[in-house]
Design a protein around this motif. Structure first.
Motif, PDB file in Angstrom:
ATOM      1  N   TYR A 208      77.253  24.121  -1.346  1.00 57.34           N
ATOM      2  CA  TYR A 208      76.394  25.096  -0.663  1.00 57.34           C
ATOM      3  C   TYR A 208      76.023  26.240  -1.610  1.00 57.34           C
ATOM      4  O   TYR A 208      74.849  26.624  -1.716  1.00 57.34           O
TER       5      TYR A 208
ATOM      6  N   LYS B 168      66.325  23.093   3.377  1.00 55.47           N
ATOM      7  CA  LYS B 168      66.809  22.139   4.382  1.00 55.47           C
ATOM      8  C   LYS B 168      68.217  21.672   4.020  1.00 55.47           C
ATOM      9  O   LYS B 168      69.076  21.527   4.877  1.00 55.47           O
ATOM     10  N   ARG B 169      68.456  21.437   2.741  1.00 56.77           N
ATOM     11  CA  ARG B 169      69.779  21.024   2.274  1.00 56.77           C
ATOM     12  C   ARG B 169      70.814  22.121   2.555  1.00 56.77           C
ATOM     13  O   ARG B 169      71.932  21.848   2.988  1.00 56.77           O
TER      14      ARG B 169
ATOM     15  N   TYR C 293      71.699  22.116   6.196  1.00 52.88           N
ATOM     16  CA  TYR C 293      72.590  20.985   6.496  1.00 52.88           C
ATOM     17  C   TYR C 293      74.015  21.290   6.044  1.00 52.88           C
ATOM     18  O   TYR C 293      74.974  21.077   6.797  1.00 52.88           O
TER      19      TYR C 293
ATOM     20  N   ALA D  65      73.580  25.066  -4.193  1.00 54.27           N
ATOM     21  CA  ALA D  65      72.250  24.879  -3.603  1.00 54.27           C
ATOM     22  C   ALA D  65      71.546  26.225  -3.417  1.00 54.27           C
ATOM     23  O   ALA D  65      70.333  26.333  -3.647  1.00 54.27           O
TER      24      ALA D  65
ATOM     25  N   TYR E  74      62.747  21.638   0.618  1.00 51.53           N
ATOM     26  CA  TYR E  74      63.834  20.670   0.724  1.00 51.53           C
ATOM     27  C   TYR E  74      65.174  21.264   0.312  1.00 51.53           C
ATOM     28  O   TYR E  74      66.212  20.900   0.872  1.00 51.53           O
TER      29      TYR E  74
END
Length: 130
Positions: free
Chosen positions: A64, A14-15, A18, A67, A11
């Motif tokens: 970003y 995936k973040r 995105y 993350a 996940y």
């Protein structure tokens, strides 16, 4: 580690995907051309559309980068957990599932088993290792 903790890298990635798409979209907005916001306002309280886009883009870039740092940290944690696993088959399953994000079906095909056996073996191992 729990299944949820092991699966969290999926996940996070995936973040990151995105956020990368959103940054690229904002970079293509009229007049931006890759400009980042420096924090210095150019107007008297009313920012231009380009400035607003640059502010959004800079915030997304910061998110970003955070993350990515989280994902790298989580990946190291997961790798350490997998590396400490003594059972070679479970180690293989975890590497494929939690680092390469393969489905149980694809993993089962590689080890000549069925999907439910693979998921049950992993589930039993994780429950036992708590």
């Amino acid at each position: 580690m729990t299944y949820e903790e092991l699966n969290s890298l999926f996940y996070l990635r995936k973040r990151i995907e995105y956020l990368r798409r959103r940054i690229d979209e904002l970079s293509n907005e009229d007049g931006l051309n890759g400009i980042s916001y420096t924090g210095i306002s150019t107007g008297l309280g009313v920012s231009s559309p380009v400035e607003r886009i640059a502010i959004k883009r800079t915030a997304l870039i910061n998110e970003y980068n955070e993350a990515i740092e989280q994902a790298l940290s989580k990946e190291q944690e997961i790798c350490a957990f997998i590396e400490n696993t003594k059972d070679a088959e479970i180690k293989f399953i975890m590497q494929k599932r939690f680092l390469q994000f393969m489905t149980y079906e694809k993993i089962a095909n590689e080890i000549h088993s069925d999907r439910t056996s693979v998921s049950k073996k992993l589930g039993r191992y994780l429950k036992k290792s708590r």
